[in-house]
Design a protein around this motif. Structure first.
Motif, short mmCIF file in Angstrom:
data_model
loop_
_atom_site.label_atom_id
_atom_site.label_comp_id
_atom_site.label_asym_id
_atom_site.label_seq_id
_atom_site.Cartn_x
_atom_site.Cartn_y
_atom_site.Cartn_z
N ALA A 174 0.85 -1.27 -0.01
CA ALA A 174 -0.10 -0.03 0.02
C ALA A 174 0.92 1.24 -0.20
O ALA A 174 1.95 1.29 0.53
CB ALA A 174 -0.92 -0.08 1.18
N ASN A 224 -3.00 6.05 1.51
CA ASN A 224 -3.90 5.00 1.36
C ASN A 224 -4.57 4.73 2.38
O ASN A 224 -4.17 5.11 3.76
CB ASN A 224 -3.43 3.77 1.19
CG ASN A 224 -3.12 3.34 -0.55
OD1 ASN A 224 -2.69 2.59 -0.75
ND2 ASN A 224 -3.36 4.44 -1.36
N ARG A 225 -5.92 4.61 2.62
CA ARG A 225 -6.80 4.72 3.70
C ARG A 225 -6.77 3.21 4.22
O ARG A 225 -6.91 2.20 3.58
CB ARG A 225 -8.15 4.69 3.50
CG ARG A 225 -8.49 6.47 2.91
CD ARG A 225 -9.84 6.44 2.20
NE ARG A 225 -9.68 5.58 1.19
CZ ARG A 225 -10.86 5.41 0.42
NH1 ARG A 225 -11.85 5.84 0.68
NH2 ARG A 225 -10.84 4.33 -0.51
N ALA A 226 -6.33 2.96 5.49
CA ALA A 226 -6.18 1.57 6.05
C ALA A 226 -6.98 1.22 7.26
O ALA A 226 -7.12 2.12 8.16
CB ALA A 226 -4.31 1.40 6.44
N ALA A 229 1.78 0.93 9.96
CA ALA A 229 1.08 1.85 8.71
C ALA A 229 1.18 3.21 8.70
O ALA A 229 1.21 3.83 7.71
CB ALA A 229 -0.41 1.03 8.83
N GLN A 235 0.41 5.70 5.64
CA GLN A 235 -1.16 5.49 5.64
C GLN A 235 -2.16 5.90 6.38
O GLN A 235 -1.58 6.38 7.64
CB GLN A 235 -1.18 3.92 5.63
CG GLN A 235 -0.23 3.26 4.67
CD GLN A 235 -0.41 1.72 4.68
OE1 GLN A 235 -1.35 0.97 5.51
NE2 GLN A 235 0.64 1.10 4.27
#
Length: 313
Positions: A129, A133-135, A151, A156
């Motif tokens: 990712a 990015n949305r995690a 993350a 993220q």
């Protein structure tokens, strides 16, 4: 190489072993796979006595297809200290020299957290990712929190979901994450609200719960990825049309590599990992049998428990 054990982290695997529930283990077994120590004896030129070290507990064969491809973390014949072989809940242990990393710049408590943090770091690296990015990390236990922390280090935008109000409060107040309470239903609606109706670009499941793992497919955005950090004995099923419609990637993540350990070490040195907040419980080797028995059932406030083998709490 002979290592004098300093600190040993206790994880969910250890509780399962203690309770006789681990499926891949022959008893009796000395537990302990998250640990730090100091070198007591080593071949000349390899290490110096007294050197603080982190131990990578994954013993690989070095010959199988995974090892030849640089993936010793999923070696065909892998043996994990404390699981397949006796581990570190003792005063001294023999470890292959190639499984040691210098703990320079880390306290021995910090060094004993590197293994579980590396599992999260590996999962994030496996996701591929991108920053921004949305995690969504499902599960706010130690591995889930480790995944969320790395993350975030990867830039993220991280949300954590769990059914425990206590763990969600810890993730929000102590670590600064956005959270979703999964205990009150309407999960799809909550995820839709959080993501403007699209779902998350990457979903990490760290629950060890087959129902959660199966439900998580619905939380992934079209073109997104799901990483299974945890493992269960159950079969996992999903809708193939939904999977293909989204052109999802489904990725397994097992253990960690040396590169992940090194990433964790650098991150702790840089002050990016609040180890002092993650280590919530402490005990000594003498007191650990009673405390492990207690903590196996009484987990209120527990994130990471640490054994000081040398006797200091």
């Amino acid at each position: 190489m002979l290592v004098g054990v300093s600190h040993v982290g206790i994880c969910g695997t250890d509780f399962h072993i203690y309770e006789g529930k681990h499926p891949f283990l022959a008893y009796p077994r000395v537990m302990g796979h998250e640990f730090s120590g100091t070198v007591l004896d080593a071949a000349p030129g390899v290490a110096s006595p007294g050197q603080p070290v982190i131990v990578n507990p994954y013993l690989s064969c070095g010959r199988c297809i995974a090892c030849r491809n640089g993936k010793a973390n999923c070696c065909v014949a892998i043996e994990v200290l404390g699981v397949h072989r006796d581990g570190a809940m003792c005063e001294q242990i023999l470890v292959p020299a190639e499984n040691l990393l210098p703990a320079d710049g880390l306290s021995l408590v910090e060094a004993a957290t590197v293994e579980f943090l590396a599992v999260g770091a590996h999962a994030v690296r496996r996701s591929m990712a991108l920053g921004g990015n949305r995690a969504l990390v499902i599960g706010a236990g130690p591995i889930g929190l480790a995944t969320a922390l790395f993350a975030r280090i990867a830039k993220q935008n991280v949300t954590i979901m769990d059914v425990s109000a206590e763990r969600l409060a810890f993730a929000a107040r102590q670590l600064g994450f956005l959270v979703i309470d999964g205990s009150k239903g309407r999960i799809i609606e909550k995820i839709s609200e959080r993501t403007a109706g699209t779902g998350f670009d990457v979903v990490y499941d760290a629950t060890g719960n087959s129902h959660s793992m199966q439900s998580a497919f619905a939380y992934v955005a079209h073109g997104g990825v799901m990483v299974m950090v945890s493992v269960v004995q159950d079969d996992i099923t999903f809708s193939d049309p939904e999977f293909h419609k989204r052109e999802m990637m489904l990725i397994g993540s097992r253990n960690a590599t040396r590169a992940d350990f090194e990433h964790v070490i650098i991150s702790i040195r840089a002050g990016k990992i609040p180890v002092d907040r993650l280590v919530t419980h402490r005990t000594t080797l003498r007191d650990s049998p009673g405390n492990i028995a207690l903590w196996a059932h009484e987990k209120s406030g527990l994130i990471k428990a640490m054994i000081d083998v040398r006797g200091r709490t």
